[in-house]
Write a protein that holds these residues in place. Structure first.
Motif, PDB file in Angstrom:
ATOM      1  N   ASN A 472       0.828  -1.197   0.000  1.00  0.00           N
ATOM      2  CA  ASN A 472       0.000   0.000   0.000  1.00  0.00           C
ATOM      3  C   ASN A 472       0.867   1.254   0.000  1.00  0.00           C
ATOM      4  N   GLY A 473       0.641   2.114  -0.992  1.00  0.00           N
ATOM      5  CA  GLY A 473       1.357   3.380  -1.047  1.00  0.00           C
ATOM      6  C   GLY A 473       2.738   3.303  -1.643  1.00  0.00           C
ATOM      7  N   SER A 474       3.159   2.137  -2.144  1.00  0.00           N
ATOM      8  CA  SER A 474       4.498   2.013  -2.710  1.00  0.00           C
ATOM      9  C   SER A 474       4.534   2.597  -4.115  1.00  0.00           C
ATOM     10  N   VAL A 475       5.738   2.672  -4.672  1.00  0.00           N
ATOM     11  CA  VAL A 475       5.950   3.433  -5.893  1.00  0.00           C
ATOM     12  C   VAL A 475       5.293   2.793  -7.115  1.00  0.00           C
ATOM     13  N   ILE A 476       5.264   1.458  -7.203  1.00  0.00           N
ATOM     14  CA  ILE A 476       4.727   0.826  -8.409  1.00  0.00           C
ATOM     15  C   ILE A 476       3.218   1.064  -8.568  1.00  0.00           C
ATOM     16  N   PRO A 477       2.390   0.851  -7.532  1.00  0.00           N
ATOM     17  CA  PRO A 477       0.978   1.208  -7.689  1.00  0.00           C
ATOM     18  C   PRO A 477       0.782   2.694  -7.998  1.00  0.00           C
ATOM     19  N   LEU A 478       1.631   3.545  -7.434  1.00  0.00           N
ATOM     20  CA  LEU A 478       1.536   4.982  -7.723  1.00  0.00           C
ATOM     21  C   LEU A 478       1.806   5.246  -9.194  1.00  0.00           C
ATOM     22  N   PHE A 479       2.865   4.652  -9.744  1.00  0.00           N
ATOM     23  CA  PHE A 479       3.185   4.844 -11.158  1.00  0.00           C
ATOM     24  C   PHE A 479       2.064   4.317 -12.058  1.00  0.00           C
ATOM     25  N   LYS A 480       1.492   3.170 -11.699  1.00  0.00           N
ATOM     26  CA  LYS A 480       0.392   2.615 -12.502  1.00  0.00           C
ATOM     27  C   LYS A 480      -0.787   3.583 -12.555  1.00  0.00           C
ATOM     28  N   ASP A 535      14.705   4.448 -13.910  1.00  0.00           N
ATOM     29  CA  ASP A 535      14.666   3.363 -14.900  1.00  0.00           C
ATOM     30  C   ASP A 535      13.373   2.565 -14.761  1.00  0.00           C
ATOM     31  N   LEU A 536      12.950   2.365 -13.534  1.00  0.00           N
ATOM     32  CA  LEU A 536      11.692   1.665 -13.276  1.00  0.00           C
ATOM     33  C   LEU A 536      10.529   2.410 -13.928  1.00  0.00           C
ATOM     34  N   ALA A 537      10.510   3.722 -13.779  1.00  0.00           N
ATOM     35  CA  ALA A 537       9.444   4.532 -14.364  1.00  0.00           C
ATOM     36  C   ALA A 537       9.446   4.430 -15.884  1.00  0.00           C
ATOM     37  N   ARG A 538      10.643   4.504 -16.497  1.00  0.00           N
ATOM     38  CA  ARG A 538      10.723   4.416 -17.957  1.00  0.00           C
ATOM     39  C   ARG A 538      10.246   3.058 -18.462  1.00  0.00           C
ATOM     40  N   ARG A 539      10.617   2.013 -17.765  1.00  0.00           N
ATOM     41  CA  ARG A 539      10.161   0.685 -18.160  1.00  0.00           C
ATOM     42  C   ARG A 539       8.648   0.559 -18.088  1.00  0.00           C
ATOM     43  N   MET A 540       8.076   1.085 -17.013  1.00  0.00           N
ATOM     44  CA  MET A 540       6.621   0.985 -16.847  1.00  0.00           C
ATOM     45  C   MET A 540       5.886   1.755 -17.938  1.00  0.00           C
ATOM     46  N   ILE A 541       6.424   2.882 -18.349  1.00  0.00           N
ATOM     47  CA  ILE A 541       5.808   3.644 -19.437  1.00  0.00           C
ATOM     48  C   ILE A 541       5.841   2.833 -20.723  1.00  0.00           C
ATOM     49  N   LYS A 542       7.004   2.233 -21.025  1.00  0.00           N
ATOM     50  CA  LYS A 542       7.131   1.424 -22.235  1.00  0.00           C
ATOM     51  C   LYS A 542       6.207   0.218 -22.197  1.00  0.00           C
ATOM     52  N   LEU A 543       6.156  -0.456 -21.047  1.00  0.00           N
ATOM     53  CA  LEU A 543       5.297  -1.633 -20.917  1.00  0.00           C
ATOM     54  C   LEU A 543       3.830  -1.294 -21.116  1.00  0.00           C
ATOM     55  N   SER A 544       3.434  -0.120 -20.692  1.00  0.00           N
ATOM     56  CA  SER A 544       2.030   0.280 -20.788  1.00  0.00           C
ATOM     57  C   SER A 544       1.598   0.544 -22.223  1.00  0.00           C
ATOM     58  N   GLY A 545       2.584   0.832 -23.080  1.00  0.00           N
ATOM     59  CA  GLY A 545       2.257   1.184 -24.459  1.00  0.00           C
ATOM     60  C   GLY A 545       1.740   2.589 -24.611  1.00  0.00           C
ATOM     61  N   ALA A 546       1.716   3.338 -23.526  1.00  0.00           N
ATOM     62  CA  ALA A 546       1.212   4.712 -23.571  1.00  0.00           C
ATOM     63  C   ALA A 546       2.225   5.639 -24.249  1.00  0.00           C
ATOM     64  N   ASN A 547       1.703   6.653 -24.877  1.00  0.00           N
ATOM     65  CA  ASN A 547       2.557   7.631 -25.551  1.00  0.00           C
ATOM     66  C   ASN A 547       2.511   8.973 -24.832  1.00  0.00           C
TER      67      ASN A 547
END
Length: 638
Positions: A472-480, A535-547
């Motif tokens: 709860n409240g960690s960075v990955i759910p926040l980025f999502k 780097d984690l943030a950049r990967r998550m953006i790429k994985l999402s397919g969002a532009n």
């Protein structure tokens, strides 16, 4: 007619047309093969002159082939799904038929009743009919696969050539509606490179593999369960795949695979960032944990939180006598109540909504349930919140821990396992320092019991680790959530690093360390390699397919540091029963001295003067140096 229907239903077990079609086809193949072999041996003229008697003779012999068909169920397989096992059953069924004929010919002279047919002709008939049946089934199989090929099926590669990869491939080939078209396998094993597997080429896993997939217009990679760890530990490959826009599918973590059965494509899911974080496999001695917890009364504080709830789930697997779950968060605690009732109805579970700071209520609970083991996960944990509310951090984290630790001694708890954090090492914030004070208190209390300056049997064990994925409240759910909202992703600093571990993995280590510890230890978990958050943030953006989603750097938060530590500068570690768990050798404290200092600290917290409260904290933990915080001024004062 009714009798015939019943007989056929009993004999064939299936009354659907396809089974009859296969059966009739196989019978015609046997007669045709017999005619062909007879003609080759006697000539076309003799066959023509005796055509009907020969057919009658072969029809009689067909009865024994039918016995073989029945014994091996050669007609029960759907031809378009023919496999090697079906092929072998056909050969065995025909062999049974010709063997029965050969045996009966030893006792009965069939040549007196029917057209004489030599044994070599019967043997040739067996071979020819078997080959024709095999060939027909393979033709039907490949024609069906060719014509049913859905143009919407996605071209795909499979990473892995052993059981995991081939099981996925088999599942793809047998799907009614095919989702993928297999274009290649990827192998790390040199002896497989360049070969074909199930008719598909095997490629070497090297720096050019992504380019090869792009050349073939392949945009999907299916990962064998046996290769998921290899992909997570190969960030270069993962980044290349993500950069090329290739979808990565792995086996759903909620699905257990026995290592043999085929893996349906429905069991695969899009990879998530958690699956790509490098980490070693964690092995724990769960048998020893089970032996210790089975039939015992277990109390868990913070049971509605990420760690506490997972500990409750894992403890329930070991068949304790009772689980007492304590948390002040009503709604998630209610969720745990429903979960335990549904999943573990055979285990007594108590869900109690209260604060660990409520001493009279906690004493009632200890007196009522007499816990044998206590897992203490309750704490305020958000760094910025506690930086603004140091008095509440002390009252909940420190005073709450002291209350339940003292009650554990009073009511004879065998073992008290405290969940700490890497932020307690050389703390730079209020939250981390409050947890370090908790560590000091329970360690000094354990020491006092061991040297007989305090009566008790409780062993106090501390477990210390970093961030857990998905808490709860960690960075990955926040980025999502930020990606879902169109960004930007907020990162405090370009060079900030953090350790990560899966919640179930962390809790298994907690259980093993807690049950095997002897008291007084601070167990430190090997969190693997730290991860750069940018780097984690950049990967998550790429994985999402969002532009068009940006990363925004917001600056370090109050009390935050770039790189979390697991050990204090003056601490060293010793190995334990598990290579992923180490014991930190830390300074020892006198219990009475610590108790007096904490009494003063808690009393100060109820005056709600933040500066004075933090001043008292720094007296207990002199290595606490505030960072990006209004309390930095206290470090410069003499």
């Amino acid at each position: 007619m009714s009798i015939l229907n019943k007989l056929s239903h009993w004999y064939f077990s299936k009354d659907a047309l396809p089974y009859w079609c296969v059966f009739i086809f196989d019978c015609l193949v046997v007669i045709f093969s017999g005619l062909t072999c007879y003609t080759l041996d006697h000539g076309a003229e003799m066959t023509s002159d005796n055509f009907m008697p020969i057919v009658g003779t072969l029809s009689f012999y067909l009865i024994f082939y039918i016995i073989g068909f029945r014994a091996m169920h050669t007609y029960s397989g759907v031809m378009r799904y023919t496999s090697f096992s079906d092929i072998s059953r056909i050969a065995m069924g025909n062999f049974i038929g010709v063997t029965i004929i050969a045996i009966l010919r030893q006792f009965f002279n069939f040549d007196d009743w029917f057209v004489p047919i030599r044994m070599r002709e019967l043997a040739s008939t067996f071979v020819l009919s078997t080959v024709i049946m095999w060939t027909a089934r393979m033709i039907v199989k490949y024609m069906f696969e060719y014509y049913r090929m859905d143009q919407a099926a996605k071209p795909a590669f499979i990473y892995g050539v052993k059981n995991g990869g081939t099981s996925i491939a088999r599942a793809i080939n047998t799907e009614e509606t095919r989702q993928f078209r297999l274009y290649g396998f990827i192998s790390d094993a040199e002896d497989m490179v360049g070969k074909e597997l199930m008719g598909i080429k095997v490629y070497r896993n090297d720096s050019n593999i992504v380019n090869k997939m792009t050349e073939l217009n392949v945009k999907t990679l299916l990962i064998s369960p046996l290769k998921q760890k290899a992909l997570a530990n190969n960030p270069v490959m993962a980044d290349q795949l993500i950069e090329a826009g290739i979808s990565i599918l792995i086996m759903n973590t909620t699905t257990e695979w026995d290592g043999k059965s085929d893996i349906s494509t429905n069991q695969l899911k899009e990879i998530e960032i958690e699956d790509l974080l490098p980490r070693d496999e964690i092995q724990t001695d769960l048998k020893a944990v089970g032996d210790m917890l089975r039939g015992k009364s277990i109390m868990i504080t913070g049971s509605a939180g990420s760690i506490g709830s997972e500990i409750a789930r894992q403890v329930a697997e070991f068949m304790p006598e009772r689980i007492v779950m304590i948390d002040q968060a009503e709604t998630p605690q209610h969720d745990m109540r429903l979960f335990m009732k549904k999943t573990y109805p055979h285990i007594k579970s108590e869900t109690i909504v209260t604060s660990i700071c409520n001493q009279s209520r906690m004493e009632t609970l200890f007196k009522m349930y007499k816990p044998d083991y206590l897992f203490h996960a309750a704490a305020y944990k958000h760094v910025p919140m506690m930086e603004d509310n140091p008095c509440e951090a002390i009252q909940n984290n420190v005073n709450g821990t002291r209350i339940i630790a003292d009650l554990s001694v009073k009511y004879g708890v065998k073992k008290f396992v405290m969940i700490s954090t890497d932020k307690a090492v050389n703390p730079t914030n209020v939250m981390g320092c409050s947890k370090r004070i908790c560590e000091i208190y329970v360690q000094s209390l354990d020491k006092a019991i061991k040297n007989n300056s305090k009566n008790g049997v409780t062993q106090f064990v501390t477990t210390r680790f970093g961030n857990v994925l998905g808490s709860n409240g960690s960075v990955i759910p926040l980025f999502k959530e930020q990606i879902k909202n169109g960004g930007p992703l907020t990162v405090t600093h370009p060079d900030i690093f953090r350790y990560f571990m899966l919640i179930p993995e962390a809790c298994k280590l907690v259980l093993e360390a807690g049950t095997k510890g002897h008291g007084g230890e601070i167990f430190v978990f090997d969190m693997g390699a730290p991860v750069k958050i940018a780097d984690l943030a950049r990967r998550m953006i790429k994985l999402s397919g969002a532009n068009n989603i940006d990363i925004k750097y917001t600056g370090l938060r109050d009390g935050e540091k770039l790189y979390e530590e697991v050990l204090n500068d003056q601490e060293i570690t010793k190995p334990t029963f598990n290579k992923k768990i180490k014991i930190a050798t830390v300074r020892e404290y006198d219990f009475n001295k610590v108790k007096n200092m904490i009494d003063i600290l808690i009393a100060e917290s109820y005056k709600y003067d933040d500066m004075k409260t933090v001043t008292e904290m720094k007296k207990i933990v002199p290595e606490y140096k505030s960072n990006h915080s209004k309390y930095e001024v206290l470090d410069t004062e003499k």
